[in-house]
Structure formats: structure tokens, C-alpha cells
Design an enzyme around this catalytic site. Structure first.
Site, mmCIF file in Angstrom:
data_model
loop_
_atom_site.group_PDB
_atom_site.id
_atom_site.type_symbol
_atom_site.label_atom_id
_atom_site.label_comp_id
_atom_site.label_asym_id
_atom_site.label_seq_id
_atom_site.Cartn_x
_atom_site.Cartn_y
_atom_site.Cartn_z
ATOM 1 N N ASP A 46 -50.302 -52.299 -35.815
ATOM 2 C CA ASP A 46 -49.875 -51.578 -37.014
ATOM 3 C C ASP A 46 -48.358 -51.465 -36.950
ATOM 4 O O ASP A 46 -47.788 -51.409 -35.856
ATOM 5 C CB ASP A 46 -50.513 -50.183 -37.063
ATOM 6 C CG ASP A 46 -50.509 -49.618 -38.464
ATOM 7 O OD1 ASP A 46 -51.595 -49.529 -39.071
ATOM 8 O OD2 ASP A 46 -49.417 -49.275 -38.979
ATOM 9 N N THR A 62 -59.164 -54.813 -49.699
ATOM 10 C CA THR A 62 -59.703 -55.006 -51.049
ATOM 11 C C THR A 62 -58.589 -55.553 -51.928
ATOM 12 O O THR A 62 -57.604 -54.870 -52.184
ATOM 13 C CB THR A 62 -60.242 -53.676 -51.601
ATOM 14 O OG1 THR A 62 -61.237 -53.223 -50.705
ATOM 15 C CG2 THR A 62 -60.826 -53.839 -52.995
ATOM 16 N N ARG A 81 -67.778 -46.635 -45.339
ATOM 17 C CA ARG A 81 -67.360 -45.365 -45.931
ATOM 18 C C ARG A 81 -66.587 -44.564 -44.894
ATOM 19 O O ARG A 81 -66.957 -44.558 -43.719
ATOM 20 C CB ARG A 81 -68.575 -44.517 -46.351
ATOM 21 C CG ARG A 81 -69.264 -45.010 -47.590
ATOM 22 C CD ARG A 81 -70.628 -44.389 -47.708
ATOM 23 N NE ARG A 81 -71.450 -44.796 -46.574
ATOM 24 C CZ ARG A 81 -72.696 -44.368 -46.357
ATOM 25 N NH1 ARG A 81 -73.242 -43.492 -47.172
ATOM 26 N NH2 ARG A 81 -73.381 -44.787 -45.322
ATOM 27 N N ASN A 98 -68.052 -51.170 -55.577
ATOM 28 C CA ASN A 98 -67.409 -49.856 -55.692
ATOM 29 C C ASN A 98 -67.487 -49.327 -57.124
ATOM 30 O O ASN A 98 -67.741 -48.141 -57.352
ATOM 31 C CB ASN A 98 -65.951 -49.935 -55.228
ATOM 32 C CG ASN A 98 -65.824 -49.683 -53.730
ATOM 33 O OD1 ASN A 98 -66.830 -49.534 -53.042
ATOM 34 N ND2 ASN A 98 -64.608 -49.645 -53.225
ATOM 35 N N GLY A 122 -63.518 -39.331 -55.708
ATOM 36 C CA GLY A 122 -62.105 -39.520 -55.364
ATOM 37 C C GLY A 122 -61.995 -40.351 -54.116
ATOM 38 O O GLY A 122 -62.875 -41.145 -53.802
ATOM 39 N N CYS A 171 -60.435 -45.211 -52.337
ATOM 40 C CA CYS A 171 -61.023 -46.475 -52.801
ATOM 41 C C CYS A 171 -61.461 -46.463 -54.267
ATOM 42 O O CYS A 171 -60.959 -47.252 -55.068
ATOM 43 C CB CYS A 171 -62.208 -46.841 -51.918
ATOM 44 S SG CYS A 171 -61.759 -46.891 -50.176
ATOM 45 N N LYS A 210 -58.663 -46.235 -57.117
ATOM 46 C CA LYS A 210 -57.779 -47.403 -57.258
ATOM 47 C C LYS A 210 -58.583 -48.670 -57.582
ATOM 48 O O LYS A 210 -58.148 -49.504 -58.358
ATOM 49 C CB LYS A 210 -56.893 -47.587 -56.031
ATOM 50 C CG LYS A 210 -57.517 -48.328 -54.890
ATOM 51 C CD LYS A 210 -56.537 -48.663 -53.795
ATOM 52 C CE LYS A 210 -57.243 -49.074 -52.526
ATOM 53 N NZ LYS A 210 -58.037 -50.303 -52.590
HETATM 54 C C1 UGA Z 1 -66.296 -46.140 -50.671
HETATM 55 C C2 UGA Z 1 -67.593 -46.982 -50.632
HETATM 56 O O1 UGA Z 1 -68.745 -46.134 -50.565
HETATM 57 C C3 UGA Z 1 -67.599 -47.927 -49.421
HETATM 58 O O2 UGA Z 1 -68.751 -48.756 -49.456
HETATM 59 C C4 UGA Z 1 -66.336 -48.793 -49.488
HETATM 60 O O3 UGA Z 1 -66.234 -49.656 -48.360
HETATM 61 C C5 UGA Z 1 -65.097 -47.894 -49.502
HETATM 62 O O4 UGA Z 1 -65.179 -47.029 -50.648
HETATM 63 C C6 UGA Z 1 -63.884 -48.769 -49.583
HETATM 64 O O5 UGA Z 1 -63.694 -49.438 -50.602
HETATM 65 O O6 UGA Z 1 -63.156 -48.881 -48.587
HETATM 66 P P1 UGA Z 1 -65.431 -43.928 -49.408
HETATM 67 O O7 UGA Z 1 -64.221 -44.015 -50.274
HETATM 68 O O8 UGA Z 1 -65.270 -43.645 -47.957
HETATM 69 O O9 UGA Z 1 -66.286 -45.300 -49.514
HETATM 70 O O10 UGA Z 1 -66.289 -42.752 -50.009
HETATM 71 P P2 UGA Z 1 -67.757 -42.545 -50.642
HETATM 72 O O11 UGA Z 1 -68.663 -41.994 -49.617
HETATM 73 O O12 UGA Z 1 -68.202 -43.737 -51.391
HETATM 74 O O13 UGA Z 1 -67.437 -41.373 -51.683
HETATM 75 C C7 UGA Z 1 -66.489 -41.564 -52.751
HETATM 76 C C8 UGA Z 1 -66.419 -40.345 -53.631
HETATM 77 O O14 UGA Z 1 -67.631 -40.187 -54.369
HETATM 78 C C9 UGA Z 1 -66.224 -39.027 -52.875
HETATM 79 O O15 UGA Z 1 -65.301 -38.230 -53.601
HETATM 80 C C10 UGA Z 1 -67.603 -38.402 -52.866
HETATM 81 O O16 UGA Z 1 -67.610 -36.998 -52.754
HETATM 82 C C11 UGA Z 1 -68.131 -38.857 -54.219
HETATM 83 N N1 UGA Z 1 -69.610 -38.907 -54.294
HETATM 84 C C12 UGA Z 1 -70.316 -39.787 -53.522
HETATM 85 C C13 UGA Z 1 -70.273 -38.072 -55.189
HETATM 86 O O17 UGA Z 1 -69.622 -37.260 -55.917
HETATM 87 N N2 UGA Z 1 -71.625 -38.160 -55.298
HETATM 88 C C14 UGA Z 1 -72.359 -39.021 -54.550
HETATM 89 O O18 UGA Z 1 -73.611 -39.044 -54.701
HETATM 90 C C15 UGA Z 1 -71.683 -39.853 -53.637
#
Ligand code: UGA
Length: 398
Positions: free
Chosen positions: A4, A95, A123, A177, A226, A229, A232
Site C-alpha cells: 500500500d 470495481t 461484504r 450491487n 450506504g 460501495c 458509488k
Molecule cells: C456490498 C456488497 O454486499 C458486497 O457483495 C460487495 O462486494 C461490496 O458491497 C463491494 O462492492 O465491495 P458492503 O458495502 O460491505 O458490501 O455492505 P452490505 O452488507 O451490502 O450493506 C450495504 C448497505 O445496505 C448497508 O448500509 C446496510 O445497512 C444496508 N442494508 C443491507 C439494509 O439496509 N438492508 C439489508 O437487508 C441489507
């Protein structure tokens, strides 16, 4: 060897400290370092001198016009170009907009090096588990040999491997996503309807989720999605579509529903304190974009706090991972326990679903809070327990 350009991050890792909150990572890194199979450096040259495969995992933040900013990935490729061994493979995990495999190839300008797309689906907070037990592995390359060499790295993981052309692999990542974000916006919209018609979103989600064509994941209503990922990537996909000559109205709608959702939570808090937020004290439980991470980037909680503060409210917040020095938290009084956040508040708002909030006894909160009101934007608390303790309780979609 992991490289990094941020020296402080590498120093931390070299001394056995993990710069992010990620369950299980500390032990895994310690095990790798102890076995001599894992090390950290700030020198791209050190890392690649005798390597066969290089993974690019740099950020692709949102650019000024909503498209993904490729400058980090281009800079990384430029740094690698003169030092990559002949016949090596560069795997792009970042991405990136469809077509970026070509951008990296151009930047490298090395006819003996193949660039392969291998999007990640991890995630935050459950990244190790997602890595070890993925639903699928996608490898995108026009070179079958290179694709197979990358696919072989995952031997033993036990997930379907899909080999595609680079553009399809890159599209799969954005489509996944955006689809997940669509599910959440959809359920938040249905939750709003539930409130109007007197239905309970929890039962509605159960009834939907048993339908295997729909599935029961990513249907939790909340304060909006939010993180680093979804916001954006959805915007970038709208841009990619536009450039491809398609107006992605559906996805623009999904983004608009999400932005409305922040405002809907603010309205619930405003209503709970009688219609005006001016000089009201709001106790906030949770600041990170979801539980299990310390990431505040594009956190719905931070956006909701910003809107509350704009309307004149004072904020006292607790989050188990928040560091009060972070710039996102300016204007928010960050305290050390959930009870301190509730102390003297006119209303308590639950914005992130940390397990420990469920363990707080509402009878203890009653002792310190000014107004017995709670807005639970994650439907996380036990509603009847809080009502029995004398609270006005407002959730999402119930
Ligand atoms: C997300 C994707 O789930 C991953 O598969 C992907 O690899 C990643 O983006 C990425 O592009 O790097 P992440 O951003 O860690 O992962 O978070 P998520 O668990 O997907 O949650 C995203 C948002 O949705 C959070 O704010 C969460 O609270 C919200 N969420 C999630 C809900 O409001 N309801 C749900 O049922 C699930």
C-alpha cells in the site's frame, strides 16, 4: 506480499495491528505472518519482482460526475509496468467501469502481461467468511490460459467458477450491487406503504422471503443503504448505462428512494419531539454504515445526523467503533457508552444495528433520558419491552 502507498497503514500491519475493524482478520494476519507466507511493504517493486500474479485492489471512488475515478488504478498499473516479471498476470479486483481491463492493459503497455478481471463480492465485516465461502467466483479474460491460472487459485474453495469475457465480469459486479440496493430500496418503499395501511413490514418480509424466487436476504428495512460501495456503484452504473445509450430510470428511482429514506427517518425524529428539532437533544445509537464495521463512508447515520444538525438539533452519539477525531463526526458529541448518549436526550434514535444496543435495559434508559421517545430506524430493539418501559416507540414499516 501486500503493498500500500499509505505508510502508516503498512507500519501498523507490520507491527501486527489491523487498520480496520474486520472480525477474524487479526488472527488470520497473525497466522500468515507467523508462517512466513504473509508480509507487508510500501514498495511495489519488492512485491512483484518474482511474482506470477498481482492483484489490484485499490479504491475506485466516485468522481465529480458520478463516474468511477480510475486514477488510483492507473497509478498502480503505471508503478507496476516496469517491474512486472515476463508472463505475469495482473488481476483486477477493484470495481471498475466496464472496459477498464483495457485501461489497465493500456497503462501497463506490456504485451507479455495478461490483465484478468476478478470482481470481489466481499461484504465489510464478514469479508473473511465471504472469501472462504463465496456464492461464486467470476473470472473475466479473453485469454483462456490466464483465466484458468486465476481460477486455479480458488481450488478447494468449493464455489462455482464462471469464466467470462472481461466486460461481462465487470458488468456482473455492478449488476449485483445495484440489484441488492434495489432490493433494499424496494423494501424501504414497501415499509413506507405498511405504515400508511397499518401492515407490519416484518410479516410482509417473511411472506415475501419464503418465495424462493425472491429470497429472504437484503430485505431488511432501515435508514437507507450506504457504505463505500452501493452509493458509488449505483451512481457509476447509471453513468455506464448513459454512456451505453440507455437511460437507467429504474436505478435512478432506486437511488431516489434511498435519499428519501434519510429524510423519512429525520421526519420521524422531528415528529417524536413535537414538530421542531431546534434546540432539541437527540441521542444517537450507531454511526457506522452498518454493524460490524468502523466505516463511516456514506453512512446513512452520518447523513441523518447532518440533516438533524442543520435543523438546529444537538447530537450526542455512541458507536462502539467511532473515533471522535474522524472528520465525518465534526459537530457530533461522541460519548463512550449508550447510556451517556441517551442522557438528557429528548429522543433516542437507533441508526446502526449493533448487537449491544439490544442488551441495554430500557428501564435504565428511562433513568437518564429527558423524553421517553425512541425512533428505531433499524427495527432493532424489542418494541414491546420499550413500550412497557413507558417509551413512545417508532420503528420502520410497523
Ligand atoms: C456490498 C456488497 O454486499 C458486497 O457483495 C460487495 O462486494 C461490496 O458491497 C463491494 O462492492 O465491495 P458492503 O458495502 O460491505 O458490501 O455492505 P452490505 O452488507 O451490502 O450493506 C450495504 C448497505 O445496505 C448497508 O448500509 C446496510 O445497512 C444496508 N442494508 C443491507 C439494509 O439496509 N438492508 C439489508 O437487508 C441489507
Amino acid at each position: 506480499m501486500c503493498v500500500d502507498i499509505v505508510e502508516a497503514k503498512i507500519k501498523k500491519l507490520q507491527s501486527g495491528r489491523i487498520p480496520i475493524v474486520e472480525s477474524g482478520l487479526q488472527d488470520l494476519v497473525a497466522e500468515g505472518v507467523a508462517s512466513g507466507r504473509l508480509s507487508f511493504s510500501t514498495s511495489a517493486e519488492d512485491a512483484v519482482t518474482d511474482c506470477e500474479i498481482v492483484f489490484l485492489c485499490v479504491p475506485t471512488p466516485e468522481g465529480a460526475d458520478g463516474s468511477a475515478d480510475l486514477s488510483y488504478i492507473q497509478a498502480a498499473a503505471r508503478a507496476l509496468a516496469p517491474v512486472l516479471p515476463p508472463g505475469s498476470i495482473v488481476v483486477n479486483k477493484s470495481t471498475v467501469p466496464v472496459g477498464s481491463t483495457k485501461v489497465v492493459e493500456n497503462e501497463l503497455s506490456r504485451s507479455d502481461v495478461i490483465v484478468v478481471s476478478n470482481p470481489e463480492f466481499l461484504r465489510e465485516g464478514t469479508a473473511i467468511q465471504d472469501f472462504l465461502k463465496p456464492d461464486r467466483i467470476v473470472v473475466g479474460s479473453d485469454d483462456q490460459d490466464a483465466a484458468l491460472r486465476v481460477a486455479e487459485l480458488y481450488e478447494g474453495v468449493g464455489a462455482p467458477v464462471l469464466v467470462t469475457d472481461p466486460a461481462s465480469a465487470e458488468t456482473i459486479k455492478y449488476a449485483a450491487n445495484a440489484f441488492l440496493a434495489t432490493k433494499i430500496s424496494y423494501i424501504n418503499a414497501i415499509a413506507a406503504i405498511c405504515e400508511g395501511v397499518g401492515a407490519d413490514i416484518r410479516d410482509v418480509v417473511l411472506g415475501l422471503g419464503y418465495d424462493r424466487r425472491i429470497g429472504n436476504e437484503f430485505l431488511k428495512p432501515g435508514p437507507g443503504w450506504g457504505g463505500s460501495c452501493f452509493p458509488k456503484d449505483t451512481k457509476a452504473l447509471v453513468r455506464i448505462a448513459e454512456d451505453a445509450g440507455y437511460d437507467f430510470g429504474l436505478l435512478r428511482g432506486v437511488i431516489a428512494v434511498n435519499e428519501q429514506q434519510f429524510g423519512r427517518v429525520v421526519s420521524k425524529i422531528r415528529k417524536a419531539v413535537g414538530g421542531s428539532l431546534r434546540q432539541k437533544t437527540i441521542g444517537i445509537w450507531g454511526l457506522s454504515f452498518k454493524a460490524g464495521t468502523d466505516d463511516l463512508r456514506d453512512s446513512p447515520a452520518i447523513e441523518i445526523c447532518r440533516q438533524l444538525s442543520e435543523e438546529g438539533a444537538d447530537l450526542r452519539a455512541f458507536d462502539p467503533t467511532a473515533d471522535p477525531g474522524q472528520p465525518e463526526l465534526s459537530g457530533i458529541h461522541v460519548v463512550a457508552t449508550p447510556l451517556e448518549a441517551a442522557a438528557g436526550a429528548d429522543v433516542l434514535a437507533v441508526l446502526t444495528e449493533w448487537d449491544e444496543f439490544r442488551l441495554v435495559d430500557p428501564r435504565e434508559v428511562v433513568q437518564v433520558i429527558s423524553g421517553r421517545r425512541v425512533v428505531d430506524a433499524r427495527n432493532h430493539l424489542d418494541r414491546s419491552q420499550w413500550r412497557v418501559a413507558g417509551f413512545y416507540y417508532q420503528g420502520i414499516g410497523r
